[in-house]
Motif scaffolding. Structure first.
Motif, PDB file in Angstrom:
ATOM      1  N   LYS A 168     -10.058  -7.226  16.011  1.00  0.00           N
ATOM      2  CA  LYS A 168      -9.545  -8.222  15.075  1.00  0.00           C
ATOM      3  C   LYS A 168      -9.151  -7.549  13.761  1.00  0.00           C
ATOM      4  CE  LYS A 168     -10.704 -12.561  12.732  1.00  0.00           C
ATOM      5  NZ  LYS A 168     -11.747 -13.603  12.517  1.00  0.00           N
ATOM      6  N   LEU A 169      -9.999  -6.633  13.289  1.00  0.00           N
ATOM      7  CA  LEU A 169      -9.678  -5.884  12.073  1.00  0.00           C
ATOM      8  C   LEU A 169      -8.390  -5.097  12.253  1.00  0.00           C
ATOM      9  CD1 LEU A 169     -10.629  -4.826   9.232  1.00  0.00           C
ATOM     10  CD2 LEU A 169     -11.628  -2.909  10.477  1.00  0.00           C
ATOM     11  N   ALA A 170      -8.252  -4.450  13.418  1.00  0.00           N
ATOM     12  CA  ALA A 170      -7.061  -3.650  13.680  1.00  0.00           C
ATOM     13  C   ALA A 170      -5.801  -4.497  13.625  1.00  0.00           C
ATOM     14  CB  ALA A 170      -7.178  -2.976  15.045  1.00  0.00           C
ATOM     15  N   ILE A 219      17.619  -5.154  -5.407  1.00  0.00           N
ATOM     16  CA  ILE A 219      17.001  -3.968  -4.810  1.00  0.00           C
ATOM     17  C   ILE A 219      17.182  -4.028  -3.294  1.00  0.00           C
ATOM     18  CG2 ILE A 219      14.855  -2.682  -4.499  1.00  0.00           C
ATOM     19  CD1 ILE A 219      15.881  -2.655  -7.366  1.00  0.00           C
ATOM     20  N   ASP A 220      17.653  -2.935  -2.723  1.00  0.00           N
ATOM     21  CA  ASP A 220      17.862  -2.903  -1.271  1.00  0.00           C
ATOM     22  C   ASP A 220      16.542  -2.793  -0.514  1.00  0.00           C
ATOM     23  OD1 ASP A 220      20.747  -2.987  -1.281  1.00  0.00           O
ATOM     24  OD2 ASP A 220      20.687  -0.925  -2.041  1.00  0.00           O
ATOM     25  N   LYS A 221      15.654  -1.905  -0.969  1.00  0.00           N
ATOM     26  CA  LYS A 221      14.385  -1.701  -0.282  1.00  0.00           C
ATOM     27  C   LYS A 221      13.274  -1.427  -1.298  1.00  0.00           C
ATOM     28  CE  LYS A 221      16.382  -1.978   3.741  1.00  0.00           C
ATOM     29  NZ  LYS A 221      16.169  -3.158   4.618  1.00  0.00           N
ATOM     30  N   PHE A 222      12.090  -1.880  -0.964  1.00  0.00           N
ATOM     31  CA  PHE A 222      10.889  -1.588  -1.730  1.00  0.00           C
ATOM     32  C   PHE A 222      10.011  -0.679  -0.866  1.00  0.00           C
ATOM     33  CE2 PHE A 222      12.542  -5.420  -3.545  1.00  0.00           C
ATOM     34  CZ  PHE A 222      12.206  -5.378  -4.891  1.00  0.00           C
ATOM     35  N   ILE A 223       9.890   0.575  -1.269  1.00  0.00           N
ATOM     36  CA  ILE A 223       9.097   1.541  -0.499  1.00  0.00           C
ATOM     37  C   ILE A 223       7.796   1.762  -1.252  1.00  0.00           C
ATOM     38  CG2 ILE A 223       9.034   3.787   0.610  1.00  0.00           C
ATOM     39  CD1 ILE A 223      11.243   1.990   1.643  1.00  0.00           C
ATOM     40  N   PHE A 224       6.735   1.168  -0.725  1.00  0.00           N
ATOM     41  CA  PHE A 224       5.425   1.203  -1.366  1.00  0.00           C
ATOM     42  C   PHE A 224       4.495   2.171  -0.624  1.00  0.00           C
ATOM     43  CE2 PHE A 224       5.089  -3.240  -3.573  1.00  0.00           C
ATOM     44  CZ  PHE A 224       6.294  -3.012  -4.218  1.00  0.00           C
ATOM     45  N   HIS A 225       3.504   2.657  -1.344  1.00  0.00           N
ATOM     46  CA  HIS A 225       2.379   3.345  -0.706  1.00  0.00           C
ATOM     47  C   HIS A 225       1.832   2.450   0.402  1.00  0.00           C
ATOM     48  CE1 HIS A 225      -1.419   5.248   0.002  1.00  0.00           C
ATOM     49  NE2 HIS A 225      -2.099   4.257  -0.543  1.00  0.00           N
ATOM     50  N   GLN A 226       1.329   3.076   1.476  1.00  0.00           N
ATOM     51  CA  GLN A 226       0.925   2.338   2.677  1.00  0.00           C
ATOM     52  C   GLN A 226      -0.592   2.342   2.874  1.00  0.00           C
ATOM     53  OE1 GLN A 226       3.554   1.199   5.401  1.00  0.00           O
ATOM     54  NE2 GLN A 226       4.534   1.046   3.397  1.00  0.00           N
ATOM     55  N   PRO A 227      -1.332   1.474   2.175  1.00  0.00           N
ATOM     56  CA  PRO A 227      -2.786   1.428   2.390  1.00  0.00           C
ATOM     57  C   PRO A 227      -3.153   0.735   3.691  1.00  0.00           C
ATOM     58  CG  PRO A 227      -2.126  -0.198   0.751  1.00  0.00           C
ATOM     59  CD  PRO A 227      -0.898   0.570   1.102  1.00  0.00           C
ATOM     60  N   ASN A 228      -2.559  -0.436   3.941  1.00  0.00           N
ATOM     61  CA  ASN A 228      -2.699  -1.137   5.210  1.00  0.00           C
ATOM     62  C   ASN A 228      -1.688  -2.286   5.235  1.00  0.00           C
ATOM     63  OD1 ASN A 228      -4.093  -3.707   4.210  1.00  0.00           O
ATOM     64  ND2 ASN A 228      -5.583  -2.159   3.563  1.00  0.00           N
ATOM     65  N   LYS A 229      -1.414  -2.797   6.432  1.00  0.00           N
ATOM     66  CA  LYS A 229      -0.398  -3.833   6.592  1.00  0.00           C
ATOM     67  C   LYS A 229      -0.771  -5.116   5.849  1.00  0.00           C
ATOM     68  CE  LYS A 229       1.982  -6.489  10.178  1.00  0.00           C
ATOM     69  NZ  LYS A 229       2.074  -6.743  11.636  1.00  0.00           N
ATOM     70  N   PHE A 230      -2.043  -5.487   5.900  1.00  0.00           N
ATOM     71  CA  PHE A 230      -2.503  -6.718   5.275  1.00  0.00           C
ATOM     72  C   PHE A 230      -2.202  -6.719   3.773  1.00  0.00           C
ATOM     73  CE2 PHE A 230      -5.931  -9.035   3.037  1.00  0.00           C
ATOM     74  CZ  PHE A 230      -5.739 -10.308   3.552  1.00  0.00           C
ATOM     75  N   MET A 231      -2.562  -5.630   3.103  1.00  0.00           N
ATOM     76  CA  MET A 231      -2.358  -5.559   1.657  1.00  0.00           C
ATOM     77  C   MET A 231      -0.878  -5.569   1.303  1.00  0.00           C
ATOM     78  SD  MET A 231      -4.031  -2.790  -0.984  1.00  0.00           S
ATOM     79  CE  MET A 231      -5.684  -3.061  -0.333  1.00  0.00           C
ATOM     80  N   LEU A 232      -0.054  -4.870   2.085  1.00  0.00           N
ATOM     81  CA  LEU A 232       1.375  -4.823   1.799  1.00  0.00           C
ATOM     82  C   LEU A 232       2.026  -6.189   1.984  1.00  0.00           C
ATOM     83  CD1 LEU A 232       2.108  -1.389   3.459  1.00  0.00           C
ATOM     84  CD2 LEU A 232       2.406  -1.917   1.035  1.00  0.00           C
ATOM     85  N   GLU A 233       1.606  -6.922   3.004  1.00  0.00           N
ATOM     86  CA  GLU A 233       2.173  -8.252   3.199  1.00  0.00           C
ATOM     87  C   GLU A 233       1.729  -9.210   2.099  1.00  0.00           C
ATOM     88  OE1 GLU A 233       1.313  -9.414   7.219  1.00  0.00           O
ATOM     89  OE2 GLU A 233       2.977  -8.217   8.022  1.00  0.00           O
ATOM     90  N   LYS A 234       0.491  -9.046   1.617  1.00  0.00           N
ATOM     91  CA  LYS A 234       0.032  -9.862   0.490  1.00  0.00           C
ATOM     92  C   LYS A 234       0.865  -9.571  -0.760  1.00  0.00           C
ATOM     93  CE  LYS A 234      -3.404 -12.343   2.065  1.00  0.00           C
ATOM     94  NZ  LYS A 234      -3.347 -13.826   2.052  1.00  0.00           N
ATOM     95  N   LEU A 235       1.184  -8.304  -0.988  1.00  0.00           N
ATOM     96  CA  LEU A 235       2.022  -7.942  -2.136  1.00  0.00           C
ATOM     97  C   LEU A 235       3.421  -8.526  -1.983  1.00  0.00           C
ATOM     98  CD1 LEU A 235       1.011  -4.209  -2.707  1.00  0.00           C
ATOM     99  CD2 LEU A 235       0.581  -6.127  -4.250  1.00  0.00           C
ATOM    100  N   ALA A 236       3.974  -8.419  -0.782  1.00  0.00           N
ATOM    101  CA  ALA A 236       5.307  -8.971  -0.541  1.00  0.00           C
ATOM    102  C   ALA A 236       5.319 -10.479  -0.790  1.00  0.00           C
ATOM    103  CB  ALA A 236       5.752  -8.660   0.885  1.00  0.00           C
ATOM    104  N   ASP A 237       4.277 -11.173  -0.332  1.00  0.00           N
ATOM    105  CA  ASP A 237       4.197 -12.624  -0.556  1.00  0.00           C
ATOM    106  C   ASP A 237       4.105 -12.949  -2.042  1.00  0.00           C
ATOM    107  OD1 ASP A 237       4.228 -12.993   2.186  1.00  0.00           O
ATOM    108  OD2 ASP A 237       2.055 -13.216   2.368  1.00  0.00           O
ATOM    109  N   GLU A 238       3.280 -12.203  -2.756  1.00  0.00           N
ATOM    110  CA  GLU A 238       3.088 -12.461  -4.185  1.00  0.00           C
ATOM    111  C   GLU A 238       4.381 -12.241  -4.964  1.00  0.00           C
ATOM    112  OE1 GLU A 238       1.495 -13.299  -7.885  1.00  0.00           O
ATOM    113  OE2 GLU A 238       0.650 -13.694  -5.891  1.00  0.00           O
ATOM    114  N   LEU A 239       5.176 -11.271  -4.536  1.00  0.00           N
ATOM    115  CA  LEU A 239       6.408 -10.936  -5.243  1.00  0.00           C
ATOM    116  C   LEU A 239       7.636 -11.629  -4.654  1.00  0.00           C
ATOM    117  CD1 LEU A 239       5.630  -7.143  -5.615  1.00  0.00           C
ATOM    118  CD2 LEU A 239       6.028  -8.704  -7.527  1.00  0.00           C
ATOM    119  N   SER A 240       7.429 -12.426  -3.606  1.00  0.00           N
ATOM    120  CA  SER A 240       8.533 -13.115  -2.927  1.00  0.00           C
ATOM    121  C   SER A 240       9.582 -12.130  -2.418  1.00  0.00           C
ATOM    122  CB  SER A 240       9.186 -14.147  -3.867  1.00  0.00           C
ATOM    123  OG  SER A 240       8.248 -15.133  -4.256  1.00  0.00           O
TER     124      SER A 240
END
Length: 355
Positions: free
Chosen positions: A40-42, A264-285
């Motif tokens: 589930k974590l994975a 902006i065409d693309k946002f290339i962020f550091h990759q800690p984990n998928k969950f955190m990146l999707e939360k950031l994307a949601d927060e920033l729309s």
């Protein structure tokens, strides 16, 4: 702090990955959790595979393989290197500097500036800023930026917080000046040392030298087993830091640069984990397609190298023939977080090397 530059550009990016791949499912028995809990974590975190260097591999080994590859392919002329920046948390030695070791192995001129920079997750941004500053000098025309971490030996295999995430990788980014691609560049870099111990390795240097006592394994309140020689990640602290700090930073860099999410065409962020990146994307729309979160599940979290790894994995073909406006953002250990916006494209090379 806001930094301003002009007429600097990335001419090529090479990422270097160990061939050795480790599968999350093969390590389930290491963790003091049920298989159902771990799977589930994975799924939530996007965990699958990660690249791990074979024992004895040092950070300079990955960098040297990449540098020699570029020189052999005539994509890099060692006589045109003016500065060599080595950004890492895993140097070969406490002394001498690893950049100097690479300088010697490449036989570079004594005029080449060598700098080691101790940075991790925000290291790509820190390295770009340092490269831009060097390129402001009249006689500096080309900087070679190395981002690398071989952090897997510092992670307990019984630590479910960190072991499934951490991968090893290196990247080589060539930065030059005066092609007119980026007339104005804004970068922002911030630090919060009060939270520095949210990510740490307790033992190994002056504050706590290695000893038989630091090798003793202990189990934390979450059931993870590690010693004082291993990486400790306080996940809740890191998550709160990222969610509270990164969205305002991205909004700031957009405003300072006169850009918007849509421009902006693309946002290339550091990759800690998928969950955190999707939360950031949601927060920033930001649409998920504009903010990739796929490479941590393919290669692992390799600190500062995750940004170039994500760039090359997803957009190598496009960047050889077209230009994209990209917001780069790194955040993590330190605590440090930074961002910049660059036009990147029609690169001389953009590829991945396995060693």
């Amino acid at each position: 702090m806001i930094f301003e530059y002009a007429d600097k550009y990335i001419s090529g990016v090479l990422t270097i990955l160990p061939k050795n791949s480790v599968n999350f499912k093969d390590e389930l028995a290491n963790y003091a959790f049920s298989e159902k809990q771990s799977l589930k974590l994975a799924s939530i975190m996007g965990l699958d595979k990660r690249r791990v260097a074979i024992p004895g591999t040092c950070s300079s080994d990955l960098c040297l393989a990449g540098l020699l590859y570029l020189i052999d392919k005539k994509l890099l002329d060692r006589d045109e290197i003016d500065a060599l920046l080595f950004v890492s948390q895993t140097p070969d030695y406490q002394m001498p500097p690893t950049s100097n070791l690479l300088h010697g192995k490449l036989g570079l001129s004594s005029n080449v500036v060598c700098l080691d920079i101790n940075q991790g997750c925000a290291g790509f941004i820190v390295g770009l800023i340092q490269a831009f500053q060097l390129l402001d000098q009249k006689k500096v025309n080309q900087v070679v930026l190395l981002n690398v971490d071989v952090l897997s030996p510092k992670v307990s295999p019984d630590d479910r917080n960190s072991a499934p995430l951490i991968g090893d990788a290196a990247s080589i980014t060539i930065i030059k000046k005066n092609n007119g691609l980026n007339a104005a560049i804004i970068a922002s870099l911030k630090m919060d040392g009060k939270g520095a111990m949210a990510l740490n390795i307790p033992a190994g240097l002056a504050r706590m030298p290695y000893s038989p006592e630091t090798e003793v394994m202990y189990r934390d309140d979450s059931g993870n087993s590690r010693s004082l020689n291993h990486l400790v990640m306080h996940g809740d602290q890191v998550f709160n830091f990222v969610m509270n700090s990164v969205p305002p930073l991205v909004r700031e860099i957009l405003e300072e640069s006169g850009e918007t999410i849509d421009s902006i065409d693309k946002f290339i962020f550091h990759q800690p984990n998928k969950f955190m990146l999707e939360k950031l994307a949601d927060e920033l729309s930001i649409e998920y397609a504009k903010l990739p979160s796929n490479t941590v599940g393919l290669y692992g979290n390799s600190s500062g190298a995750t940004i170039p790894v994500t760039l090359v994995h997803n957009f190598s073909k496009q960047l050889l023939s077209e230009t994209m406006k990209i917001c780069f953002c790194g955040f993590g250990v330190g605590l440090a977080w930074g961002a910049t916006i660059l036009n990147v494209g029609k690169l001389d090379f953009c590829e991945m090397l396995e060693v």
